[in-house]
Design a protein around this motif. Structure first.
Motif, short mmCIF file in Angstrom:
data_model
loop_
_atom_site.label_atom_id
_atom_site.label_comp_id
_atom_site.label_asym_id
_atom_site.label_seq_id
_atom_site.Cartn_x
_atom_site.Cartn_y
_atom_site.Cartn_z
N LEU A 71 0.89 -1.15 0.09
CA LEU A 71 -0.11 0.03 0.13
C LEU A 71 0.87 1.38 0.21
O LEU A 71 0.25 2.41 0.24
CB LEU A 71 -0.87 -0.08 1.34
N GLY A 72 2.28 1.37 -0.27
CA GLY A 72 2.93 2.26 -0.21
C GLY A 72 3.15 3.14 1.16
O GLY A 72 3.50 4.21 1.15
N GLY A 73 2.87 2.36 2.12
CA GLY A 73 3.49 2.70 3.37
C GLY A 73 2.38 2.78 4.69
O GLY A 73 2.19 2.91 5.74
N GLY A 74 0.91 2.41 3.99
CA GLY A 74 -0.24 2.23 4.85
C GLY A 74 -1.60 2.74 4.23
O GLY A 74 -1.50 3.13 2.94
N ILE A 75 -2.37 3.05 5.44
CA ILE A 75 -3.73 3.69 4.86
C ILE A 75 -4.02 4.98 5.36
O ILE A 75 -3.79 5.11 6.56
CB ILE A 75 -4.95 2.71 4.96
N LYS B 124 -3.88 -18.28 -2.83
CA LYS B 124 -4.57 -16.82 -2.65
C LYS B 124 -3.41 -15.80 -2.93
O LYS B 124 -2.31 -16.01 -2.56
CB LYS B 124 -5.16 -16.70 -1.62
N ALA B 125 -3.71 -14.86 -3.53
CA ALA B 125 -3.04 -13.80 -3.99
C ALA B 125 -3.49 -12.37 -3.59
O ALA B 125 -4.85 -12.30 -3.53
CB ALA B 125 -2.54 -13.56 -5.45
N ILE B 126 -2.76 -11.54 -3.37
CA ILE B 126 -3.27 -10.27 -3.00
C ILE B 126 -2.38 -8.99 -3.63
O ILE B 126 -1.36 -9.24 -4.05
CB ILE B 126 -3.16 -9.90 -1.35
N GLY B 127 -3.28 -8.02 -3.96
CA GLY B 127 -2.76 -6.73 -4.66
C GLY B 127 -3.49 -5.56 -4.37
O GLY B 127 -4.36 -5.69 -3.93
N VAL B 128 -2.75 -4.40 -4.93
CA VAL B 128 -3.31 -3.26 -4.94
C VAL B 128 -3.59 -2.74 -6.28
O VAL B 128 -2.87 -2.76 -7.12
CB VAL B 128 -2.50 -2.22 -4.14
N LEU B 129 -4.92 -2.34 -6.72
CA LEU B 129 -5.32 -2.02 -7.81
C LEU B 129 -5.23 -0.45 -8.05
O LEU B 129 -5.11 0.17 -8.97
CB LEU B 129 -6.66 -2.46 -8.24
#
Length: 482
Positions: free
Chosen positions: A253-257, A432-437
């Motif tokens: 997430l590039g550092g968090g939320i 399972k895989a996870i990613g940020v769109l």
């Protein structure tokens, strides 16, 4: 009279006062419209009992005083201090030439009007409720005479310094639109697919919130839940990114939320959406940010047990009020009622993180088309952004493998961040895989990583650089690694 000329009068229904931007303007006449069973009498009783210092008069043209008092008590309203004048039909007068002889309407209307006027003069009230005034139509010779009678009566009550609320029951043969011209305001109770609603059609010389607002009636009387106005409230907050509690997820997430953003966590059933949302929520609660999760699709005990089983101390957080869980029965709550509960958590209890699990259940509460869902979610999310709340929405997509579907229900534009989870089949094994769109506020890692739920929490692996075609659900080894 006890009311200051430029103040507002409470209707006795808090949410309705909000819709009316403070309440009714004193010394005016208000029309209350609606069909049978919509709650007109209950609203009128709230109006009469809203001010302990006011003198109130209830002129009943339909129900007996005994029935009124009994029915009011059943919804928590005490009419003991209200002057109730019972002009309802009496069975002994049927066919005996009494005041309600339906075969002689011409003279009876004038007689009934005079009796109502006598009641006002006798009690000198501050608040008057006539229920239903449209009954006068039965005792006047024609519509013109009826409208003249109503106009004269409303003027008379205003001249006494009282505030008048009168109900009507419009029918196909006896519409009441003309009565809006003699009233300073018009309130309409109705029944829609989503349940009871109230709308303000007119409020002369005063502001009000337009639209249909949810109404409920229970043992405590009538409740109105105004539609959420997204830009009506905001507060200052620190927009610095916060950790999710998992270092690898922070890297994705590039550092968090950041607070004041909406994150959609999408994926198919069982892939880990709720667990991921719980992880972010627990990390926030551990920092001291009050968190509330609304469960549309899962039981409270199931959520707590599953979280504790993988090392998330939700149970202990519930005990010290850092974490709140609300199970929502979608068919029993309207969007307005739900939004009112969220506002209470944010504005009165200081919630900083709100989880809605999941959007499919929320749509059931909307009981409408996709456009209704997007509209309601847009208003809620925009409000929460303005309040600096971190919003997590779990979204169930329908494809297990195959063509990639980032979100359902056309909600992508609402999201500041889209985090997706994906099943994939590799060498006969389901993984399972996870990613940020998507991430609006900063850059993010554009890789896919392995995702597991273990006994000690979420585990996210290194980027899956050796595989290609992951989003199809059936990846192959990349040519370089073959």
């Amino acid at each position: 009279m006890s009311t200051a000329p430029h103040s507002r009068l409470s209707t006795g229904v808090e949410g309705l006062d909000d819709v009316l931007e403070g309440g009714l303007v004193p010394n005016r006449a208000y029309l209350l419209r609606g069909g049978p069973g919509m709650g007109k009498t209950i609203l009128g009783e709230h109006f009469l009992t809203a001010d302990d210092d006011a003198t109130s008069l209830f002129v009943s043209l339909e129900e007996s005083a005994r029935n009124l008092e009994s029915n009011a008590a059943s919804v928590g309203i005490d009419l003991a201090d209200v002057h109730v004048v019972d002009y309802s039909p009496d069975a002994t007068e049927f066919g005996d030439g009494g005041a309600y002889d339906v075969f002689a309407p011409g003279d009876r209307g004038e007689s009934l009007s005079e009796r109502i006027r006598d009641a006002v003069e006798a009690h000198d009230p501050d608040r008057v409720f006539v229920d239903p005034l449209s009954r006068l139509r039965q005792f006047t010779s024609d519509d013109a005479t009826f409208y003249e009678e109503v106009g004269a009566f409303t003027s008379y009550v205003r001249e006494t310094g009282a505030t008048l609320l009168f109900s009507t029951q419009p029918t196909m043969t006896s519409p009441d639109e003309e009565l809006e011209f003699v009233a300073d305001g018009s309130i309409e109770l109705a029944s829609e697919r989503k349940g009871r609603t109230v709308s303000v059609r007119k409020h002369r010389g005063a502001a009000f919130q337009s639209g249909a607002h949810t109404v409920t009636i229970d043992g405590d009387g009538m409740h109105v839940y105004p539609k959420l106005v997204p830009d009506s409230r905001s507060r200052e907050f620190d927009a610095a990114m916060q950790s999710t509690g998992v270092a690898e997820l922070d890297q994705l997430l590039g550092g968090g939320i950041s607070p004041g953003t909406v994150t959609v966590i999408s994926g198919t059933t069982g892939v880990g959406k709720t667990t991921t949302a719980a992880q972010v929520a627990v990390a926030a609660a551990e920092r001291g940010d009050r968190t509330v999760a609304y469960l549309f699709e899962e039981a409270r005990d199931t959520f707590v047990h599953r979280a504790d089983a993988i090392g998330m101390p939700v149970a202990s957080m519930l005990d010290d009020d850092r974490f709140a869980l609300e199970t929502v029965e979608a068919l029993a709550v309207s969007p307005d009622e739900f939004a009112a509960g969220v506002r209470e958590e944010v504005e009165e209890r200081g919630a900083r993180v709100v989880v809605i699990d999941g959007i499919a259940g929320y749509r059931t509460a909307i009981r409408g088309a996709d456009d209704d869902l997007v509209r309601e979610l847009h208003a809620l999310c925009r409000y929460l952004r303005g309040m600096g709340v971190t919003v997590l929405l779990t979204d169930d997509v329908h494809t297990v493998t195959g063509d990639f579907e980032p979100t359902s229900e056309r909600i992508s534009y609402l999201a500041d961040n889209i985090l997706f989870l994906r099943y994939l089949e590799h060498r006969g094994e389901l993984r399972k895989a996870i990613g940020v769109l998507k991430k609006r506020s900063s850059d993010f890692e554009r890789t896919l990583r392995a995702y597991e739920i273990t006994a000690t929490g979420i585990r996210i692996g290194d980027p899956l650089r050796e595989l290609r075609g992951i989003l199809t659900g059936t990846p192959d080894w990349s040519r370089e690694d073959e």
